[in-house]
Scaffold this active site. Structure first.
Site, mmCIF file in Angstrom:
data_model
loop_
_atom_site.group_PDB
_atom_site.id
_atom_site.type_symbol
_atom_site.label_atom_id
_atom_site.label_comp_id
_atom_site.label_asym_id
_atom_site.label_seq_id
_atom_site.Cartn_x
_atom_site.Cartn_y
_atom_site.Cartn_z
ATOM 1 N N LYS A 69 -59.836 -30.396 17.548
ATOM 2 C CA LYS A 69 -61.263 -30.673 17.780
ATOM 3 C C LYS A 69 -61.556 -32.174 17.682
ATOM 4 C CE LYS A 69 -65.734 -29.338 15.804
ATOM 5 N NZ LYS A 69 -66.370 -28.075 15.431
ATOM 6 N N LYS A 81 -58.381 -28.700 6.459
ATOM 7 C CA LYS A 81 -59.374 -27.681 6.094
ATOM 8 C C LYS A 81 -59.056 -27.208 4.686
ATOM 9 C CE LYS A 81 -62.790 -25.300 8.027
ATOM 10 N NZ LYS A 81 -63.742 -25.777 9.033
ATOM 11 N N GLY A 185 -80.194 -18.852 13.944
ATOM 12 C CA GLY A 185 -80.049 -19.523 12.647
ATOM 13 C C GLY A 185 -80.249 -21.021 12.801
ATOM 14 N N GLY A 188 -78.921 -21.997 16.418
ATOM 15 C CA GLY A 188 -79.556 -21.255 17.515
ATOM 16 C C GLY A 188 -81.047 -21.536 17.642
ATOM 17 N N ASP A 206 -81.176 -11.689 17.514
ATOM 18 C CA ASP A 206 -80.686 -11.901 16.143
ATOM 19 C C ASP A 206 -80.787 -10.577 15.402
ATOM 20 O OD1 ASP A 206 -80.547 -12.752 13.251
ATOM 21 O OD2 ASP A 206 -80.488 -14.731 14.178
HETATM 22 P P1 NAD Z 1 -76.690 -19.461 10.407
HETATM 23 O O1 NAD Z 1 -76.118 -18.588 9.354
HETATM 24 O O2 NAD Z 1 -77.799 -20.407 10.070
HETATM 25 O O3 NAD Z 1 -77.205 -18.558 11.639
HETATM 26 C C1 NAD Z 1 -76.502 -17.480 12.153
HETATM 27 C C2 NAD Z 1 -77.544 -16.485 12.690
HETATM 28 O O4 NAD Z 1 -76.844 -15.457 13.407
HETATM 29 C C3 NAD Z 1 -78.371 -15.791 11.599
HETATM 30 O O5 NAD Z 1 -79.747 -15.896 11.919
HETATM 31 C C4 NAD Z 1 -77.859 -14.340 11.631
HETATM 32 O O6 NAD Z 1 -78.876 -13.403 11.288
HETATM 33 C C5 NAD Z 1 -77.456 -14.216 13.081
HETATM 34 N N1 NAD Z 1 -76.495 -13.136 13.370
HETATM 35 C C6 NAD Z 1 -75.476 -12.679 12.626
HETATM 36 N N2 NAD Z 1 -74.841 -11.675 13.260
HETATM 37 C C7 NAD Z 1 -75.463 -11.507 14.459
HETATM 38 C C8 NAD Z 1 -75.276 -10.647 15.578
HETATM 39 N N3 NAD Z 1 -74.305 -9.729 15.585
HETATM 40 N N4 NAD Z 1 -76.131 -10.731 16.632
HETATM 41 C C9 NAD Z 1 -77.131 -11.639 16.628
HETATM 42 N N5 NAD Z 1 -77.349 -12.490 15.588
HETATM 43 C C10 NAD Z 1 -76.533 -12.427 14.526
HETATM 44 O O7 NAD Z 1 -75.423 -20.251 11.022
HETATM 45 P P2 NAD Z 1 -75.447 -21.616 11.848
HETATM 46 O O8 NAD Z 1 -75.237 -22.763 10.928
HETATM 47 O O9 NAD Z 1 -76.580 -21.606 12.806
HETATM 48 O O10 NAD Z 1 -74.071 -21.469 12.665
HETATM 49 C C11 NAD Z 1 -73.965 -20.575 13.757
HETATM 50 C C12 NAD Z 1 -72.554 -20.631 14.333
HETATM 51 O O11 NAD Z 1 -72.266 -21.974 14.726
HETATM 52 C C13 NAD Z 1 -71.448 -20.252 13.343
HETATM 53 O O12 NAD Z 1 -70.391 -19.635 14.068
HETATM 54 C C14 NAD Z 1 -70.981 -21.596 12.813
HETATM 55 O O13 NAD Z 1 -69.649 -21.532 12.344
HETATM 56 C C15 NAD Z 1 -71.092 -22.443 14.063
HETATM 57 N N6 NAD Z 1 -71.228 -23.885 13.798
HETATM 58 C C16 NAD Z 1 -72.284 -24.344 13.079
HETATM 59 C C17 NAD Z 1 -72.416 -25.702 12.848
HETATM 60 C C18 NAD Z 1 -73.607 -26.261 12.089
HETATM 61 O O14 NAD Z 1 -73.837 -27.483 12.169
HETATM 62 N N7 NAD Z 1 -74.363 -25.449 11.370
HETATM 63 C C19 NAD Z 1 -71.459 -26.599 13.357
HETATM 64 C C20 NAD Z 1 -70.387 -26.095 14.135
HETATM 65 C C21 NAD Z 1 -70.300 -24.722 14.341
#
Ligand code: NAD
Length: 345
Positions: A69, A81, A185, A188, A206
């Site tokens: 990455k 990691k 989340g 999203g 969601d």
């Molecule tokens: P988050 O926990 O804030 O949000 C995830 C959302 O997905 C929650 O609202 C949850 O209710 C929902 N969810 C769970 N299962 C679901 C399903 N089956 N269908 C629909 N919705 C569902 O997490 P985030 O920080 O927004 O991260 C989201 C993804 O992005 C993860 O895979 C994370 O690893 C990846 N990611 C996040 C970041 C970051 O900066 N936060 C960076 C790189 C990658």
């Protein structure tokens, strides 16, 4: 040969540190996969696992993914990691003390490994680590860190969607396009706002319906998300949503979202290509968070430089799409080729 021994022998990384913390019965595993381009950077994941071997396997796989990455996005960093495999997620003082002991382990590596947040860890934990070692990023802003990276993860995904639209549909303008955002989340919800402001029709799904509703976008039931007709499917929740079972059900032209590990198996990248769906490799399009933490805290970028670099995710994807077309391979294979080229220099 024991499972630990087999996993360690098979791994192509530089070194692994395993510590059993008897006070909490936690296993602390740090995988330093590569320092070829700079110190190994990677988040710390806090999780319960079926066995210590499962935790080791996860740490080794994720560390190798970080090397790829960070090389693809052009950062002068290696990949690593850490996993804290705990019997149950700790809270309060137990949690603080665990992170203090873990910080001592990170510090003992002398900057070879620099960590940040990941699944189940956040700013507050990074603040605790930062009290004992400088080798941490994404502490809270109040404590001198760069804070929550999700705003730049979402922005990077937005630029990635634009680049994907341009490649697949001939114009990068989201106006009038339909995007399904799965998961409202941290990433999203912010992505939904960026897309809606740019004139796209956004559908949000969601499992927590309240979160979906807060975005103000049209709601799609979680079990209907994959089959929703749209231009772009943006997975922003779970991994492994792209599989031999789900790909034939997709009714989109593009998959471009922030979730990690979207492909259930590497063969699914080829399945998407065969189905005529453009796939923006997850670890490239979601790299805005890494640019945020590393850029602001390690490379001395200001806010303008960070925005510029995050916008560059679009350009990186455009060249990956062009390479995939020229080579007749999946976009995932093209991204891996780019990472290998950068690591070989
Ligand atoms: P988050 O926990 O804030 O949000 C995830 C959302 O997905 C929650 O609202 C949850 O209710 C929902 N969810 C769970 N299962 C679901 C399903 N089956 N269908 C629909 N919705 C569902 O997490 P985030 O920080 O927004 O991260 C989201 C993804 O992005 C993860 O895979 C994370 O690893 C990846 N990611 C996040 C970041 C970051 O900066 N936060 C960076 C790189 C990658």
């Amino acid at each position: 040969m024991g499972v630990f021994e087999e996993l360690l022998r098979r791994w192509d990384g530089e070194h692994v540190v395993v510590r059993h913390d008897s006070r909490s019965d936690a296993w602390m595993i740090v995988g330093v996969h590569s320092t070829r381009l700079g110190p190994a950077m990677g988040g710390t994941r806090l999780k319960t696992y079926g066995s210590p071997a499962e935790a080791l396997e996860d740490a080794l796989r994720l560390a190798a993914g970080m090397t790829r990455k960070l090389a693809v996005v052009g950062l002068p960093c290696g990949g690593g990691k850490a996993v804290l495999a705990v019997p149950e997620l700790p809270r309060g003082d137990d949690r603080r003390r665990l992170f203090e002991r873990y910080a001592e382990l990170v510090d003992s590596l002398g900057g070879t490994f620099v960590t940040g947040p990941d699944v189940n860890t956040g700013e507050a934990d990074m603040d605790v680590i930062g009290d004992r070692t400088p080798h941490v990023f994404c502490r809270s802003i109040a404590n001198g860190g760069s804070g929550d990276p999700s705003v730049h993860t979402a922005l990077g995904v937005f630029h990635g969607i634009r680049a994907s639209l341009a490649h697949a549909l001939g114009s990068d303008d989201p106006a009038g396009r339909t995007v399904l955002v799965q998961g409202a989340g941290s990433v999203g919800a912010k992505l939904t706002r960026l897309l809606a402001d740019a004139g796209a029709t956004v559908l949000v799904s969601d499992v927590d319906e309240g979160r979906a509703r807060e975005t103000g976008a049209a709601i799609v039931a979680p079990d209907a998300a994959l089959e929703a007709k749209c231009d772009v499917y943006a997975p922003c929740a779970l991994g492994a949503t792209l599989s031999s079972e789900s790909i034939p059900r997709l009714r989109c032209r593009i998959v471009a979202g922030g979730a990690n590990n979207q492909l259930a198996t590497p063969a699914d990248a080829e399945r998407l290509r065969a189905a005529g769906i453009l796939y923006a490799p997850d670890y490239v399009i979601n790299s805005g968070g890494a640019l945020h933490g590393i850029g602001l805290e390690r490379l001395g970028w200001d806010a303008d430089r960070l925005e510029q670099e995050v916008a560059g995710i679009g350009g990186t994807l455009t060249s990956i799409f062009a390479t995939a077309d020229a080579d007749g391979t999946s976009t995932n294979a093209a991204a891996e080729r780019l990472a290998a080229e950068r690591l070989a220099v």
